[in-house]
Design a protein around this motif. Structure first.
Motif, mmCIF file in Angstrom:
data_model
loop_
_atom_site.group_PDB
_atom_site.id
_atom_site.type_symbol
_atom_site.label_atom_id
_atom_site.label_comp_id
_atom_site.label_asym_id
_atom_site.label_seq_id
_atom_site.Cartn_x
_atom_site.Cartn_y
_atom_site.Cartn_z
ATOM 1 N N LEU A 15 29.551 16.758 -62.907
ATOM 2 C CA LEU A 15 29.667 17.445 -64.193
ATOM 3 C C LEU A 15 29.774 18.944 -63.962
ATOM 4 C CD1 LEU A 15 26.758 15.524 -65.954
ATOM 5 C CD2 LEU A 15 29.182 14.938 -65.998
ATOM 6 N N CYS A 16 30.818 19.560 -64.499
ATOM 7 C CA CYS A 16 30.980 20.995 -64.345
ATOM 8 C C CYS A 16 31.421 21.626 -65.666
ATOM 9 C CB CYS A 16 31.970 21.323 -63.228
ATOM 10 S SG CYS A 16 33.661 20.867 -63.599
ATOM 11 N N TYR A 17 31.238 22.922 -65.747
ATOM 12 C CA TYR A 17 31.519 23.652 -66.981
ATOM 13 C C TYR A 17 33.016 23.828 -67.192
ATOM 14 C CZ TYR A 17 31.719 27.481 -70.355
ATOM 15 O OH TYR A 17 32.000 28.254 -71.448
ATOM 16 N N SER A 18 33.413 23.841 -68.455
ATOM 17 C CA SER A 18 34.802 24.102 -68.829
ATOM 18 C C SER A 18 34.815 24.898 -70.130
ATOM 19 C CB SER A 18 35.582 22.796 -69.013
ATOM 20 O OG SER A 18 36.870 23.048 -69.546
ATOM 21 N N GLU A 55 26.638 25.516 -72.211
ATOM 22 C CA GLU A 55 26.190 26.753 -71.584
ATOM 23 C C GLU A 55 25.262 26.471 -70.406
ATOM 24 O OE1 GLU A 55 26.929 30.069 -72.232
ATOM 25 O OE2 GLU A 55 28.554 29.188 -73.418
ATOM 26 N N ARG A 56 24.540 25.364 -70.459
ATOM 27 C CA ARG A 56 23.596 25.053 -69.384
ATOM 28 C C ARG A 56 24.294 24.638 -68.091
ATOM 29 N NH1 ARG A 56 18.652 22.006 -72.652
ATOM 30 N NH2 ARG A 56 17.321 23.866 -72.770
ATOM 31 N N LEU A 97 26.151 19.524 -61.919
ATOM 32 C CA LEU A 97 25.251 18.369 -61.991
ATOM 33 C C LEU A 97 25.963 17.146 -61.438
ATOM 34 C CD1 LEU A 97 23.470 20.140 -63.817
ATOM 35 C CD2 LEU A 97 23.211 18.182 -65.354
ATOM 36 N N ILE A 98 25.225 16.313 -60.733
ATOM 37 C CA ILE A 98 25.785 15.072 -60.192
ATOM 38 C C ILE A 98 24.920 13.917 -60.663
ATOM 39 C CG2 ILE A 98 26.541 13.822 -58.149
ATOM 40 C CD1 ILE A 98 26.633 16.454 -56.659
ATOM 41 N N ASP A 99 25.514 13.051 -61.460
ATOM 42 C CA ASP A 99 24.822 11.864 -61.964
ATOM 43 C C ASP A 99 25.203 10.686 -61.083
ATOM 44 O OD1 ASP A 99 23.425 10.049 -63.476
ATOM 45 O OD2 ASP A 99 24.931 9.916 -65.062
ATOM 46 N N MET A 137 15.476 23.683 -63.050
ATOM 47 C CA MET A 137 16.928 23.538 -63.057
ATOM 48 C C MET A 137 17.606 24.891 -63.288
ATOM 49 S SD MET A 137 17.235 19.957 -65.209
ATOM 50 C CE MET A 137 19.011 19.729 -65.030
ATOM 51 N N ALA A 138 16.963 25.741 -64.089
ATOM 52 C CA ALA A 138 17.532 27.060 -64.361
ATOM 53 C C ALA A 138 17.442 27.981 -63.156
ATOM 54 C CB ALA A 138 16.819 27.695 -65.556
#
Length: 495
Positions: A98-101, A152-153, A159-161, A295-296
């Motif tokens: 999972l990455c931001y876009s 935003e997070r 993240l890798i699920d 996580m932050a």
């Protein structure tokens, strides 16, 4: 050339990104380039490799656990969007990156998008899968997928699920990807399901998720989470459930630390008793706050981890790699001398034995002295044949140490090719009496020492961004720079 171009492009893309995001780490990339040059000269790396590409430069958070442990629901709540499918049964059998876009519409891309993009931590993972499960490397889309999300997070991190950890037809490949993912991650959240308080049925899962982690030098990056603890509200026995899991983890060596106990506010059981509900919610919110805070912090931890990798790799080359190669050269020299002695001794005995038995030794000796030409021919044959035999024995002795070198590689914290460096040190023009590996000398030693010192200064520069031990105002703080005149981000900001 193609592989070298790929590495160079990866480093240039990385430098372009870090130039804006983190100047300290930009300098670290350039230091990794210098370390690569040392490794190239010694043969520890091929020209298509780089120490900089052995570590991820984007903060990674991996989420592991059994089927239906609530991983997907946790991710959806964290991202504040319904991105991952969730349910009581296995709903996703792939690793999802999972990455931001910037695009508000989520997109799902196939595994090849990760396997073929050098910016992601699964670049060329198909090769690793093929090594442990022949034929599976071509099925990369069955193992991986990439999802984009406008949360935003997700900015500044990945993240890798993971799919459920229970056994399946792709278990060997799944475990290989899991190990690869864990090694690269800055934070690993391990989920267990409080609805199944009998952990004995998942001993294999516990073995892989717990027993293999406690002796790792980075074991502090693991957080063990007992999810869906609200299911214990009817009996009001969360302590008993937690104790059962703690005993199970203790059997696998995890005797320190604690469980974080949480449940989803969007998919929880209704707790009718107000006091009981408040008690459960209070504990949940406290633990969730700790998890979210950790996580932050991964971006900060990743910066320090990268600098630590530069220092560690520089030290390990001088403190472990060189002594190992030096020992290999000593073993090789001893084996060559033994083989030379045995081979030439046997030849001498054979010649003398045949000559004496046939009465031809005196005739041959007389023939060699009849003319200078005869003597030259004999000398050339003897020297040429002897040298060729010696070279063959050198190669044989070197090959005999390959297995030992491969075993030594497995115990090293850096990924290098000991066998290639050793064989470079045993090339025909290298003296048998050489005591140090090819490419090693005072200049190389000084270069490694300078890189270690530079890594320490990078740490100081990172500290300037996040700490102020003296309590001075920003205008009064003078940040250190390195030998090349680099200044810290704090100094650059003032200028």
């Amino acid at each position: 050339m193609a592989d070298q171009d790929i590495i160079e492009n990866r480093l240039k893309q990385l430098e372009s990104h870090l130039e804006k995001e983190n100047p300290v780490l930009l300098n670290a990339v350039q230091s990794f380039r210098e370390l690569d040059k040392v490794a190239y000269r010694m043969g520890l790396l091929s020209r298509s490799e780089s120490f900089a590409t052995q570590i991820p430069w984007w903060p990674l958070i991996s989420i592991l656990g059994t089927f239906s442990a609530g991983k997907s629901t946790f991710i959806n709540n964290y991202l504040e969007t319904q991105l991952q499918r969730s349910g009581n049964q296995a709903v996703d059998d792939k690793f999802t990156v999972l990455c931001y876009s910037e695009d508000p519409t989520p997109h799902t891309l196939p595994g090849v998008a990760l396997d073929s993009d050098p910016r992601f931590p699964f670049y060329k993972i198909s090769r690793e899968i093929e090594l442990v499960a022949e034929g599976e490397g071509d099925r990369i889309d069955a193992y991986l997928q990439l999802k984009s999300c406008n949360s935003e997070r997700l900015k500044g991190k990945i993240l890798i699920d993971s799919p459920g950890f229970d056994a399946d037809a792709q278990r060997t490949s799944t475990l290989r990807i899991t190990d690869h993912m864990v090694d690269l991650s800055d934070l690993v959240l391990v989920f267990f399901d409080a609805r199944h308080p009998e952990p004995g049925a998942m001993r294999d899962t516990l073995e892989h998720l717990v027993a293999k982690t406690i002796h790792r030098p980075d074991s502090g990056k693991f957080m063990f989470i007992l999810n869906q603890i609200d299911t214990t509200a009817k009996e009001d026995n969360p302590e008993e459930v937690i104790a059962a899991w703690q005993r199970a983890l203790g059997e696998h060596g995890l005797t320190a630390g604690r469980f974080y106990t949480i449940y989803s506010h969007t998919a929880s059981n209704q707790i009718e008793d107000d006091k009981l509900r408040q008690r459960y919610e209070s504990k949940r919110d406290k633990d969730l706050a700790e998890i979210y805070d950790r996580m932050a912090q991964v971006e900060v931890e990743r910066a320090y981890r990268i600098v630590a990798a530069l220092e560690k790799t520089s030290r390990e080359i001088g403190e472990q790699v060189i002594p190992t190669l030096t020992e290999a050269l000593a073993r090789w020299k001893k084996r060559v001398l033994w083989l030379d002695g045995i081979a030439f001794g046997l030849i001498a005995a054979l010649v003398l034995g045949l000559g004496a038995s046939n009465g031809q030794l005196g005739t041959w000796w007389q023939w060699t002295h009849e003319s200078t030409l005869h003597s030259g021919i004999v000398l050339a044959v003897v020297l040429g044949g002897g040298f060729a035999l010696h070279l063959a024995l050198r190669r044989l002795a070197a090959r005999s140490l390959t297995g030992w070198l491969v075993k030594q590689e497995q115990g090293l914290p850096v990924k290098i090719n000991l066998a290639a460096a050793f064989h470079r040190s045993t090339r025909p023009w290298r003296s048998l009496m050489a005591k140090t590996p090819a490419g090693w000398g005072r200049g190389t030693r000084r270069k490694l020492s300078a890189l270690v010192n530079r890594a320490d200064k990078f740490v100081q520069q990172l500290n300037d961004r996040f700490t102020n031990p003296s309590g001075q105002t920003e205008e009064a703080v003078e940040a250190p720079g390195d030998e090349a005149g680099d200044t810290s981000p704090a100094t650059e900001a003032r200028e």
